[in-house]
Scaffold this active site. Structure first.
Site, PDB file in Angstrom:
ATOM      1  N   SER A  99       0.841  -1.192   0.000  1.00 36.23           N
ATOM      2  CA  SER A  99       0.000   0.000   0.000  1.00 36.23           C
ATOM      3  C   SER A  99       0.882   1.250   0.000  1.00 36.23           C
ATOM      4  O   SER A  99       1.626   1.465  -0.952  1.00 36.23           O
ATOM      5  CB  SER A  99      -0.968  -0.014   1.180  1.00 36.23           C
TER       6      SER A  99
ATOM      7  N   ASP B 293      -8.841  -6.015  -4.525  1.00 29.18           N
ATOM      8  CA  ASP B 293      -8.442  -4.917  -3.637  1.00 29.18           C
ATOM      9  C   ASP B 293      -9.590  -3.919  -3.511  1.00 29.18           C
ATOM     10  O   ASP B 293     -10.141  -3.452  -4.504  1.00 29.18           O
ATOM     11  CB  ASP B 293      -7.198  -4.223  -4.205  1.00 29.18           C
TER      12      ASP B 293
ATOM     13  N   HIS C 290      -6.970  -6.145  -0.163  1.00 29.97           N
ATOM     14  CA  HIS C 290      -5.874  -5.196  -0.016  1.00 29.97           C
ATOM     15  C   HIS C 290      -4.747  -5.750   0.847  1.00 29.97           C
ATOM     16  O   HIS C 290      -4.939  -6.038   2.027  1.00 29.97           O
ATOM     17  CB  HIS C 290      -6.392  -3.894   0.580  1.00 29.97           C
TER      18      HIS C 290
END
Length: 487
Positions: free
Chosen positions: A155, A380, A416
């Site tokens: 991320s 995601d 994610h």
């Protein structure tokens, strides 16, 4: 000297898991902890850097490893612990602000302008400096430098990894960059699209209705890959229309009651799948795949089925309020599509060069001999997968030999930074990177682990494919990795 121990995998959620690697029990280790505070002359900033070293040289594996951050967390003291416990020397930085500081605490000057030095610290400068300081301390402490140096992040950590690949590849031999929040100048304002569109359409569906669209899409498109396993492996083939369930009644529990799906609700969901568009219909950024949860993009709270409010994605709200509108009290209430367009373009115009992290010229990385493995879950729910694909394709157009040093793996059904029903490579990707760097083992496959079909207490593995190859079911037992191939 301090004594620390930890175990297991961090599953904090939110934007950016700080991953333990490789997710195994770790021993208790004595650690030499060095803390540094410094400022850049004339910038009025304060950066804290933390360096961790196995106290006893016999516990050091002769390698250096940095972990990435998440959301507005650039890093900190806790980020060095797992690497050190696994035998690595490590360093991290707070990027010029503490973990509990709001963006308005550090992102604006006293007269309401962007605090450019602070944003530069967070974006990449403090990261590269922490690497330099950590490697310097390693050499001083052990009398020799690390044989290999690595970055591992997801991320925000994936964006940081790309920043290092683009600007400072000489600092690392290998970079793992999961779910990279690159093109931050577009990704961040795109996160407000859901609430803005909901406001324009004057619809605020409860979460049970939003989830019903996702469930219906998965039910229709799950089997397109030949396997019914709750995963949409071929999102490009999923032609499910949100409008197809208009008129259906959803029985909600929280809040309790029945809700009939309307045209405006379907248009809202279609807008999130499609991605933000300008008032003239031009695409501004990518949307989400049909099996991605939309709870974070249009998270609703309701007192009844007819009285719901939508809370904006926190990172998007922070970005627009602090750095685009430069007004902590800014609200999207009453925002028109034209005004949203203006905010979006202001974000791009002001910040692409500083935090966009989308420079496709990786010639420095190629010449440095650095390797990078990027991976992205196709389900995601926070960072659209197609943004990463777009970047990789643009890099490939500049260098047809990009796969020699930079590879992207897509993980169907993975959310994610890991988890979800799909083949999750979070626990194997770092070892794969090490084998590429240290042994020359080219990563033609990346092992992912998923829940077994028909037995939720068991697991199955699958060998994910380097993009643009597609992970494809061939024939045979769906719980056998040999039944899948790369096409």
């Amino acid at each position: 000297a301090h004594e620390f121990s930890t175990s297991g995998r961090n599953a904090t959620g939110g934007v950016g898991v700080i991953p333990d690697i490789p997710g195994v029990e770790t021993p208790t280790v004595d650690i030499c902890l060095v803390s540094l505070s410094y400022t850049h002359p004339g910038q009025q900033d304060l950066v804290n850097t933390y360096i961790g070293l196995p106290l006893d040289a016999k516990d050091w594996n002769s390698r250096f490893l940095m972990h990435g951050g998440g959301a507005w967390y650039a890093g900190g003291e806790s980020s060095i612990l797992t690497p050190v416990l696994l035998g690595y020397a490590s360093s991290s930085t707070d990027g010029g602000h503490g973990i509990n500081a709001s963006t308005t605490d550090w992102g604006l000057t006293s007269d309401g302008h962007t605090n450019w030095p602070a944003l530069r610290d967070f974006s990449s400068l403090a990261i590269s400096e922490a690497a330099v300081l950590g490697k310097m301390a390693t050499r001083l402490y052990y009398g020799s430098g690390a044989e290999y140096s690595y970055w591992h992040g997801c991320s925000t950590g994936g964006r940081q990894g790309h920043a290092m690949a683009q600007d400072h590849p000489e600092l690392f031999d290998g970079i793992v960059a999961g779910a990279p929040a690159i093109s931050w100048d577009k990704f961040a304002p795109a996160g407000l699209w859901g609430p803005v569109l909901a406001q324009i359409l004057d619809t605020q569906p409860p979460q049970c209705v939003v989830d019903a669209f996702t469930k219906a899409a998965v039910e229709e498109c799950d089997g397109l890959d030949g396997v019914t396993d709750g995963i949409i492996a071929f999102p490009g083939r999923c032609n499910f229309k949100a409008s197809s369930i208009i008129g259906q009644t959803i029985n909600c529990i929280d809040p309790n009651g029945n809700v009939t799906i309307t045209k405006d609700m379907a248009e809202l969901i279609s807008g999130l799948w499609e991605g933000p568009r300008s008032a003239e219909g031009q695409s501004l950024w990518y949307g989400f795949h049909h099996d991605s949860s939309l709870a974070s993009m249009i998270g609703t709270s309701c007192s009844s089925t007819k009285n719901c409010t939508i809370a904006p994605f926190s990172v998007a709200k922070d970005w627009v309020n602090t750095f685009v509108a430069r007004n902590p009290e800014f609200s999207i209430e009453g925002l028109t599509r034209q005004e949203y367009d203006r905010l979006f373009r202001q974000s791009v115009d002001r910040y692409t060069s500083l935090i966009g992290t989308s420079n496709t010229d990786l010639s420095k990385m190629k010449h440095a001999g650095t390797k990078m493995l990027a991976w992205h879950g196709m389900a995601d729910q926070l960072v659209p997968t197609n943004g990463t694909i777009d970047y990789y394709e643009r890099v490939t157009k500049l260098d047809a030999d990009v796969a020699d040093y930079y590879r992207l793996f897509l993980a169907p059904g993975v959310t994610h930074c890991g988890f979800g029903p799909g083949f999750d490579p979070a626990e194997t990707v770092f070892d794969t990177m090490r084998a590429w760097v240290e042994n020359g083992t080219v990563p033609d496959r990346l092992e992912g682990v998923a829940v077994a079909v028909g037995n939720s207490s068991a697991t199955r593995t699958g060998n994910l494919c380097p993009y643009p190859q597609v992970f494809t079911y061939n024939e045979g037992d769906v719980n056998d990795a040999a039944s899948f191939t790369c096409a």
